[in-house]
Design a protein around this motif. Structure first.
Motif, PDB file in Angstrom:
ATOM      1  N   GLN A  84       0.905  -1.207   0.175  1.00  0.00           N
ATOM      2  CA  GLN A  84       0.033   0.064  -0.177  1.00  0.00           C
ATOM      3  C   GLN A  84       1.091   1.262  -0.090  1.00  0.00           C
ATOM      4  OE1 GLN A  84      -3.413   0.009   0.016  1.00  0.00           O
ATOM      5  NE2 GLN A  84      -3.556  -1.817   0.193  1.00  0.00           N
ATOM      6  N   SER A  85       0.526   2.252  -0.846  1.00  0.00           N
ATOM      7  CA  SER A  85       1.283   3.621  -0.899  1.00  0.00           C
ATOM      8  C   SER A  85       0.822   4.351   0.409  1.00  0.00           C
ATOM      9  CB  SER A  85       0.563   4.376  -2.074  1.00  0.00           C
ATOM     10  OG  SER A  85       1.138   5.789  -1.962  1.00  0.00           O
ATOM     11  N   TYR A  87       2.683   3.404   3.192  1.00  0.00           N
ATOM     12  CA  TYR A  87       2.687   2.520   4.170  1.00  0.00           C
ATOM     13  C   TYR A  87       4.322   1.791   3.967  1.00  0.00           C
ATOM     14  CZ  TYR A  87      -1.932   2.197   5.715  1.00  0.00           C
ATOM     15  OH  TYR A  87      -3.314   2.565   6.210  1.00  0.00           O
ATOM     16  N   SER A  88       5.103   1.934   5.214  1.00  0.00           N
ATOM     17  CA  SER A  88       6.617   1.452   5.189  1.00  0.00           C
ATOM     18  C   SER A  88       6.963   0.403   6.233  1.00  0.00           C
ATOM     19  CB  SER A  88       7.384   2.635   5.117  1.00  0.00           C
ATOM     20  OG  SER A  88       7.227   3.325   6.376  1.00  0.00           O
ATOM     21  N   MET A  89       8.202   0.024   6.235  1.00  0.00           N
ATOM     22  CA  MET A  89       8.557  -0.927   7.107  1.00  0.00           C
ATOM     23  C   MET A  89       9.034  -0.288   8.591  1.00  0.00           C
ATOM     24  SD  MET A  89       8.913  -3.735   5.454  1.00  0.00           S
ATOM     25  CE  MET A  89      10.293  -5.029   5.547  1.00  0.00           C
ATOM     26  N   ASP A  90       9.283   1.193   8.577  1.00  0.00           N
ATOM     27  CA  ASP A  90       9.538   1.776   9.440  1.00  0.00           C
ATOM     28  C   ASP A  90       8.790   3.271   9.517  1.00  0.00           C
ATOM     29  OD1 ASP A  90      10.763   2.949  11.787  1.00  0.00           O
ATOM     30  OD2 ASP A  90      12.619   3.323  11.079  1.00  0.00           O
ATOM     31  N   PRO A  91       7.578   3.323   9.822  1.00  0.00           N
ATOM     32  CA  PRO A  91       6.668   4.628   9.485  1.00  0.00           C
ATOM     33  C   PRO A  91       7.057   5.676  10.530  1.00  0.00           C
ATOM     34  CG  PRO A  91       5.393   2.866  10.702  1.00  0.00           C
ATOM     35  CD  PRO A  91       6.688   2.143  10.045  1.00  0.00           C
ATOM     36  N   LEU A  92       7.361   5.221  11.628  1.00  0.00           N
ATOM     37  CA  LEU A  92       7.993   6.245  12.738  1.00  0.00           C
ATOM     38  C   LEU A  92       9.385   6.717  12.701  1.00  0.00           C
ATOM     39  CD1 LEU A  92       5.816   4.884  15.812  1.00  0.00           C
ATOM     40  CD2 LEU A  92       5.231   6.306  13.859  1.00  0.00           C
ATOM     41  N   GLU A  93      10.270   6.133  11.807  1.00  0.00           N
ATOM     42  CA  GLU A  93      11.465   6.661  11.653  1.00  0.00           C
ATOM     43  C   GLU A  93      12.479   6.220  12.987  1.00  0.00           C
ATOM     44  OE1 GLU A  93      12.020  10.102   9.713  1.00  0.00           O
ATOM     45  OE2 GLU A  93      10.886   9.560   8.039  1.00  0.00           O
ATOM     46  N   GLU A  94      12.189   5.159  13.711  1.00  0.00           N
ATOM     47  CA  GLU A  94      12.522   4.979  14.967  1.00  0.00           C
ATOM     48  C   GLU A  94      14.064   4.619  14.882  1.00  0.00           C
ATOM     49  OE1 GLU A  94       9.195   3.154  18.035  1.00  0.00           O
ATOM     50  OE2 GLU A  94      10.009   1.834  16.786  1.00  0.00           O
ATOM     51  N   SER A  95      14.684   4.005  13.742  1.00  0.00           N
ATOM     52  CA  SER A  95      15.848   3.755  13.648  1.00  0.00           C
ATOM     53  C   SER A  95      16.826   5.086  13.664  1.00  0.00           C
ATOM     54  CB  SER A  95      16.257   3.089  12.511  1.00  0.00           C
ATOM     55  OG  SER A  95      15.844   1.886  12.181  1.00  0.00           O
ATOM     56  N   ALA A  96      16.023   6.207  13.076  1.00  0.00           N
ATOM     57  CA  ALA A  96      16.790   7.545  13.243  1.00  0.00           C
ATOM     58  C   ALA A  96      16.893   8.087  14.637  1.00  0.00           C
ATOM     59  CB  ALA A  96      16.116   8.416  12.360  1.00  0.00           C
ATOM     60  N   ALA A  97      16.091   7.549  15.610  1.00  0.00           N
ATOM     61  CA  ALA A  97      16.002   7.912  17.052  1.00  0.00           C
ATOM     62  C   ALA A  97      16.883   7.152  17.909  1.00  0.00           C
ATOM     63  CB  ALA A  97      14.522   8.301  17.409  1.00  0.00           C
ATOM     64  N   ALA A 293      -2.568  -2.258   6.389  1.00  0.00           N
ATOM     65  CA  ALA A 293      -3.711  -1.027   5.807  1.00  0.00           C
ATOM     66  C   ALA A 293      -5.421  -1.519   6.073  1.00  0.00           C
ATOM     67  CB  ALA A 293      -3.528  -0.778   4.316  1.00  0.00           C
ATOM     68  N   HIS A 294      -5.538  -2.867   6.137  1.00  0.00           N
ATOM     69  CA  HIS A 294      -6.980  -3.162   6.154  1.00  0.00           C
ATOM     70  C   HIS A 294      -7.535  -2.990   7.680  1.00  0.00           C
ATOM     71  CE1 HIS A 294      -4.007  -6.499   7.511  1.00  0.00           C
ATOM     72  NE2 HIS A 294      -5.026  -6.931   8.039  1.00  0.00           N
ATOM     73  N   PHE A 295      -6.662  -2.291   8.598  1.00  0.00           N
ATOM     74  CA  PHE A 295      -7.067  -2.049   9.778  1.00  0.00           C
ATOM     75  C   PHE A 295      -7.366  -0.371   9.903  1.00  0.00           C
ATOM     76  CE2 PHE A 295      -4.568  -6.049  11.295  1.00  0.00           C
ATOM     77  CZ  PHE A 295      -5.861  -6.474  12.039  1.00  0.00           C
ATOM     78  N   SER A 296      -7.040   0.266   8.794  1.00  0.00           N
ATOM     79  CA  SER A 296      -7.172   1.713   8.998  1.00  0.00           C
ATOM     80  C   SER A 296      -8.592   1.994   9.006  1.00  0.00           C
ATOM     81  CB  SER A 296      -6.395   2.232   7.592  1.00  0.00           C
ATOM     82  OG  SER A 296      -6.481   3.471   7.641  1.00  0.00           O
ATOM     83  N   VAL A 297      -8.792   3.198   9.848  1.00  0.00           N
ATOM     84  CA  VAL A 297     -10.300   3.845   9.926  1.00  0.00           C
ATOM     85  C   VAL A 297      -9.672   5.181   9.589  1.00  0.00           C
ATOM     86  CG1 VAL A 297     -11.800   4.856  11.694  1.00  0.00           C
ATOM     87  CG2 VAL A 297     -10.723   2.648  11.789  1.00  0.00           C
TER      88      VAL A 297
END
Length: 338
Positions: A84-85, A87-97, A293-297
């Motif tokens: 799904q456009s 949506y990503s593997m690390d949406p919160l960019e935790e690796s950078a933090a 994505a199928h859980f999205s509201v």
């Protein structure tokens, strides 16, 4: 002389239950008297993120109900394989933090330790389902890097234990870690984010209660309950034991399509939480991690629901509807985004 045999440590009851957790989708459906052929089960999704659900949680699912809200949270289905456009593997960019392995410093005054990658249950909407736990392992050097970082930053007053689920670790390991945190002068609070008291209530045993009661730190336990059906008498006993340690109990939920996306479901949950001594804290909009994505509201629908909920409940029982944005200094109320 016969040498003394080494004492064998027997696993606790909760560890035995965890080892016996259901890991096959068809077995789970069979336990619920449901026909696997009626579901779009995905073996590929199950290989990538294995089904795991303790029998104590399965027993709270409704037999014969293909739309059971607890079942939907754990069953791997074909929708997870759709790219799904947005949506990503690390949406919160935790690796950078992550200044040192396993320590996230996203917000001023507090840090989060991913103390383990293990959970008692694998929730299909998990925002850390792709998290690199092998690389982000603070235990690999006996916590030294993480503790040194906390020592060096006197503005940090709160440490959050997360994961995975921190209560997947043994009480011996947790007690030792908390003792080391207590020794850091500027640390005031210990916060534990956990789903184990809900999915595996026997985890809240006497040894856990002992070390949690003994700590000199202020303590907050944040539970994760999405639906009232997750709460039974055993969960209430577990939360009572946690409350008796002096911990403040909060709950966070994720807004999930087909699980709790109605005013009635959220209202019932808030009322039940308060009855068991727990305050609703956050209602999270779904983090856009690939496969969920199928859980999205829809955001506007979510804001409308929380407005209606506010008309039904006192303010202290209305969770904050928020979205976490990568790089933001705090959780963002959803109405500010629209």
């Amino acid at each position: 002389m016969i040498p003394r045999s080494q004492e064998i440590q027997q696993p606790d009851r909760w560890q035995q239950q965890l080892a016996a957790a259901v890991s096959e989708p068809r077995q789970l459906l069979s336990l619920l008297n449901l026909n696997p052929d009626a579901f779009a089960i995905s073996d590929e999704a199950n290989r990538q993120f294995r089904l795991r659900v303790p029998h104590s949680f399965v027993q709270r699912m409704r037999c014969g109900d293909s739309r059971d809200p607890l079942l939907r949270q754990v069953l791997p289905i074909d929708d997870e394989n759709r790219i799904q456009s947005g949506y990503s593997m690390d949406p919160l960019e935790e690796s950078a933090a992550m200044p040192v392995p396993g320590l996230l410093h996203k917000y001023q005054g507090r840090v989060l330790l991913t103390v383990t990658g293990a959970c008692a249950i694998h929730c299909r909407y998990c925002f850390r389902r792709h998290f690199p736990y092998d690389e982000a392992n603070p235990v690999s050097n006996d916590w030294q890097q993480a503790l040194a970082y906390i020592h060096a930053h006197s503005d940090i007053t709160e440490v959050i234990l997360s994961g995975g689920d921190p209560l997947s670790l043994s009480d011996c390991k947790l007690a030792k870690l908390v003792k080391r945190l207590e020794a850091i002068p500027h640390i005031k609070r210990l916060r534990i984010h956990t789903r184990l008291p809900v999915v595996l209530p026997d985890r809240i045993n006497s040894s856990l209660v002992e070390w949690l009661s003994a700590t000199s730190l202020q303590k907050v336990v944040v539970l994760h309950i999405n639906h009232i059906n997750e709460i039974d008498a055993s969960v209430c006993r577990a939360t009572q034991a946690l409350s008796a340690t002096g911990a403040t109990l909060l709950n966070q939920s994720v807004l999930l399509k087909g699980v709790n996306d109605s005013v009635d479901a959220l209202l019932a949950l808030s009322e039940r939480l308060f009855e068991m001594g727990t305050l609703p804290y956050y209602l999270h909009q779904l983090d856009p991690v690939q496969g969920t994505a199928h859980f999205s509201v829809d955001d506007k629908v979510a804001v409308s629901m929380i407005g209606k909920l506010s008309n039904c409940l006192p303010g202290y029982l209305v969770p904050k509807l928020v979205r976490e944005l990568a790089g933001s200094g705090s959780k963002t109320p959803l109405h500010q985004i629209l």
